[in-house]
Design an enzyme around this catalytic site. Structure first.
Site, PDB file in Angstrom:
ATOM      1  N   SER A  88       0.173   7.465  -7.211  1.00 22.97           N
ATOM      2  CA  SER A  88       1.622   7.902  -7.222  1.00 22.97           C
ATOM      3  C   SER A  88       1.932   7.390  -8.769  1.00 22.97           C
ATOM      4  CB  SER A  88       2.371   7.149  -6.354  1.00 22.97           C
ATOM      5  OG  SER A  88       2.223   5.751  -6.312  1.00 22.97           O
ATOM      6  N   HIS A 197      -0.960   7.216  -0.447  1.00 23.02           N
ATOM      7  CA  HIS A 197      -2.380   6.143  -0.416  1.00 23.02           C
ATOM      8  C   HIS A 197      -2.899   6.560   1.026  1.00 23.02           C
ATOM      9  CE1 HIS A 197      -0.336   3.174  -3.555  1.00 23.02           C
ATOM     10  NE2 HIS A 197      -0.940   4.477  -4.102  1.00 23.02           N
ATOM     11  N   GLU A 206       4.428   1.611   1.022  1.00 23.79           N
ATOM     12  CA  GLU A 206       3.581   0.544   1.286  1.00 23.79           C
ATOM     13  C   GLU A 206       4.596  -0.427   2.414  1.00 23.79           C
ATOM     14  OE1 GLU A 206       2.518  -1.207  -2.432  1.00 23.79           O
ATOM     15  OE2 GLU A 206       1.870   0.711  -3.171  1.00 23.79           O
ATOM     16  N   GLU A 247      -5.176   1.307  -0.360  1.00 23.11           N
ATOM     17  CA  GLU A 247      -5.169  -0.143  -0.474  1.00 23.11           C
ATOM     18  C   GLU A 247      -5.703  -1.176   0.679  1.00 23.11           C
ATOM     19  OE1 GLU A 247      -1.453  -0.591  -2.367  1.00 23.11           O
ATOM     20  OE2 GLU A 247      -1.691   0.676  -3.950  1.00 23.11           O
ATOM     21  N   ASP A 284       7.232  -0.665  -0.500  1.00 23.76           N
ATOM     22  CA  ASP A 284       7.277   0.234  -1.569  1.00 23.76           C
ATOM     23  C   ASP A 284       7.368   1.504  -1.059  1.00 23.76           C
ATOM     24  OD1 ASP A 284       7.082   1.720  -4.014  1.00 23.76           O
ATOM     25  OD2 ASP A 284       5.166   1.132  -4.499  1.00 23.76           O
ATOM     26  N   GLU A 325      10.960  -1.806  -3.127  1.00 24.26           N
ATOM     27  CA  GLU A 325      10.398  -1.112  -4.546  1.00 24.26           C
ATOM     28  C   GLU A 325      10.682   0.302  -4.522  1.00 24.26           C
ATOM     29  OE1 GLU A 325       6.358  -2.460  -5.400  1.00 24.26           O
ATOM     30  OE2 GLU A 325       6.081  -0.730  -6.688  1.00 24.26           O
ATOM     31  N   ASP A 352       9.559   0.240 -10.156  1.00 26.61           N
ATOM     32  CA  ASP A 352       7.992   0.691 -10.628  1.00 26.61           C
ATOM     33  C   ASP A 352       7.894   1.705 -11.571  1.00 26.61           C
ATOM     34  OD1 ASP A 352       5.499   1.155 -10.856  1.00 26.61           O
ATOM     35  OD2 ASP A 352       4.926   1.522  -8.777  1.00 26.61           O
ATOM     36  N   LYS A 377       2.727  -3.257 -14.510  1.00 27.57           N
ATOM     37  CA  LYS A 377       1.167  -2.768 -14.317  1.00 27.57           C
ATOM     38  C   LYS A 377       0.671  -2.734 -15.786  1.00 27.57           C
ATOM     39  CE  LYS A 377       1.933   0.032 -10.136  1.00 27.57           C
ATOM     40  NZ  LYS A 377       2.566   1.359  -9.670  1.00 27.57           N
ATOM     41  N   HIS A 405      -1.477  -4.277  -9.043  1.00 22.05           N
ATOM     42  CA  HIS A 405      -2.610  -3.673  -9.032  1.00 22.05           C
ATOM     43  C   HIS A 405      -2.480  -2.384  -8.920  1.00 22.05           C
ATOM     44  CE1 HIS A 405      -2.959  -2.762  -4.574  1.00 22.05           C
ATOM     45  NE2 HIS A 405      -1.654  -2.792  -4.939  1.00 22.05           N
ATOM     46  N   LYS A 428       1.343  -8.178  -6.323  1.00 24.94           N
ATOM     47  CA  LYS A 428       0.995  -7.389  -5.322  1.00 24.94           C
ATOM     48  C   LYS A 428      -0.192  -6.763  -5.482  1.00 24.94           C
ATOM     49  CE  LYS A 428       2.629  -2.993  -5.388  1.00 24.94           C
ATOM     50  NZ  LYS A 428       3.500  -1.691  -5.100  1.00 24.94           N
TER      51      LYS A 428
HETATM   52  P1  PGA Z   1      -0.316   3.731  -7.590  1.00 20.65           P
HETATM   53  O1  PGA Z   1       0.528   2.835  -6.345  1.00 20.65           O
HETATM   54  O2  PGA Z   1      -1.124   2.717  -8.107  1.00 20.65           O
HETATM   55  O3  PGA Z   1      -0.914   4.629  -6.738  1.00 20.65           O
HETATM   56  O4  PGA Z   1       0.696   3.998  -8.346  1.00 20.65           O
HETATM   57  C1  PGA Z   1       0.995   1.617  -6.534  1.00 20.65           C
HETATM   58  C2  PGA Z   1       2.489   1.632  -6.457  1.00 20.65           C
HETATM   59  O5  PGA Z   1       3.150   2.453  -6.407  1.00 20.65           O
HETATM   60  O6  PGA Z   1       3.032   0.312  -6.548  1.00 20.65           O
HETATM   61 ZN    ZN Z   2       5.036   1.224  -6.644  1.00 18.61          ZN
END
Ligand code: PGA
Ligand code: ZN
Length: 458
Positions: A88, A197, A206, A247, A284, A325, A352, A377, A405, A428
């Site tokens: 995503s 995911h 999530e 995940e 999330d 999130e 994010d 990230k 991650h 996370k």
């Molecule tokens: P992604 O998901 O690594 O697929 O972007 C993680 C997140 O959205 O936090």
């Molecule tokens: Zn996210």
């Protein structure tokens, strides 16, 4: 505007069932010092010139190519790093360079690998490996674009992280911390996967458990793991147990998104923990994934930003949720601000896709009171130095910081050390299952032998 946000956070209180007051949370946001039982191996940076840099393609947890970079100093391999990859992915992230075409379904990284083995190697060989800022500045200037599109953020980050590892003599977390504070982060553990995911019908990406009410990290981790296993039996009894998502969390089909909250709550109780006091819930939503021209498509309905915010408020009334999130789309600033002004007192609101670990977007969010926390990230921005600067900027603004991650990962555990070394407070890194996820938890267990302060953020 920021003053307002901090005030709102400090004033609010949670019900006793939901755990500590948010005033307490605000106090904990103030930088805290860790008690070090021992500093472990010496952490002075390893100086010396980069003598070689080389990259190769390896596979990530989804079976897609990614890039691994080796950094040599004095002819010896001193640092190795692997770059993760999202599903995503936000529009505002730095560009991950893929080869396109039909080979590897377009996901090859031959171009990024050859950039490291050519231009990047030529630029970095001879530079002092301990001067991370100079290395990252050289990488940014060599690329010459705003979003690292020419060389690829994957090529650049691989080089940046390999140099950081090569410069660390002893513990990486201690190298990152320098003389600054360090602490064990509170994990957000993604035990029920949906969205991009999973192949289920669940919109929320999530459903995570947050074991915050414990004296130390190992105990907190154990409670999260026990809850993960309890969720497996809850879902099995409901006839909902199938495979897991990207995940490592379970990935059932559900009649409505709220059921995910109910099952996670059941699992916390079944594992014998007190919801809200010991273990709370984080979401999330990754709302950009179901944000279309006419609104947010959730549970078969089309909702406006305000209606979606109202739904979250109902969930906050009924469940011990401490963090949400990406509740809205990556450019829907208005909905973010409306929600944060109303609910920022009782829940952490994390950007994010909204921020994409980008300092310019973070500044805008601080100014607009769009959130009270940021997800960080490394590969969204593309160098170690820029990542650490964003963390510092967020903390200076009183924001929570969650080191994250990506859904496509490897055994590289750099984010564990980054979370500790920057004193970020939260991490996370998925379910406590599959070695790409447990690599980070296991590294945190090793670090916990040296740091016994556990940041009780909530
Ligand atoms: P992604 O998901 O690594 O697929 O972007 C993680 C997140 O959205 O936090
Ligand atoms: Zn996210």
């Amino acid at each position: 505007m920021l003053g307002v946000l901090l005030q709102i956070r400090a004033r609010g209180t949670r019900s006793p069932e939901q755990g500590s007051s948010l005033a307490e949370l605000a106090e904990h946001i103030v930088p805290h010092c860790a008690t070090l039982r021992s500093l472990g191996p010496v952490a002075a940076p390893m100086s010396g010139a980069v003598s070689d840099l080389s990259a190769r393609m390896i596979l990530d947890s989804r079976g897609n190519p990614t890039i691994e970079v080796d950094c040599c100093v004095g002819g010896l391999l001193r640092g190795r790093a692997v770059v993760p990859s999202g599903a995503s992915v936000g529009t505002h992230e730095a560009l991950e360079l893929r080869d396109g075409g039909t080979v590897w379904a377009g996901k090859g990284v031959d171009g990024a690998v050859s950039h490291v083995n050519g231009e990047i190697r030529d630029a970095l060989v001879g530079m002092d490996v301990a001067d991370q800022r100079a290395i990252d500045t050289a990488l940014i200037e060599l690329d010459g674009t705003a979003n690292k599109a020419r060389l690829g953020a994957n090529a650049i980050l691989g080089a940046s992280m390999a140099c950081m590892r090569a410069a660390a003599e002893g513990s990486l977390w201690h190298h990152i911390a320098g003389s600054g504070p360090s602490s064990m982060p509170v994990p957000q553990m993604n035990i029920l996967n949906g969205g991009a995911h999973a192949t289920s019908n669940v919109d929320v990406q999530e459903f995570m458990v947050v074991p915050h009410g414990f004296d130390n990290f190992p105990e907190a981790l154990r409670s999260g793991v026990e809850t993960y296993h309890a969720l497996k039996s809850v879902l099995k009894e409901e006839g909902l147990l199938g495979g897991v998502g990207d995940e490592g969390g379970f990935a059932p089909n559900l009649s409505r998104n709220e059921d995910g909250l109910r099952y996670v709550l059941d699992a916390i109780e079944r594992a014998g923990y007190a919801p809200g006091n010991q273990i709370s819930i984080a979401l999330d939503v990754a709302a950009q994934e179901f944000c279309q021209g006419d609104g947010y498509h959730m549970d078969g309905q089309v909702l406006s930003g305000t209606e979606l915010g109202d739904l979250y408020s109902e969930w906050l009334d009924s469940y011990p949720i401490v963090s949400i999130e990406d509740p809205f789309g990556e450019d829907d600033w208005e909905s973010w601000t409306e929600f944060t002004v109303r609910e920022g007192r009782r829940v952490q609101i994390v950007g994010d896709d909204l921020y994409a670990t980008n300092p310019g977007r973070l500044l805008r969010g601080i100014d607009l009171c769009a959130t009270n926390a940021i997800l960080v990230k490394l590969n969204q921005i593309g160098t170690v130095t820029e990542t650490i600067e964003v963390i510092r900027m967020a903390r200076d603004a009183g924001f929570g910081t969650v080191i994250s991650h990506r859904s496509g990962e490897t055994s590289d555990d750099v984010i564990a050390d980054l979370a500790v070394g920057t004193d970020a407070g939260q991490i996370k890194t998925g379910a406590p299952a599959r070695s790409d996820r447990t690599a980070k938890y296991n590294q945190l267990l090793r670090i916990a032998e040296q740091i016994d302060v556990y940041t009780d953020l909530f």
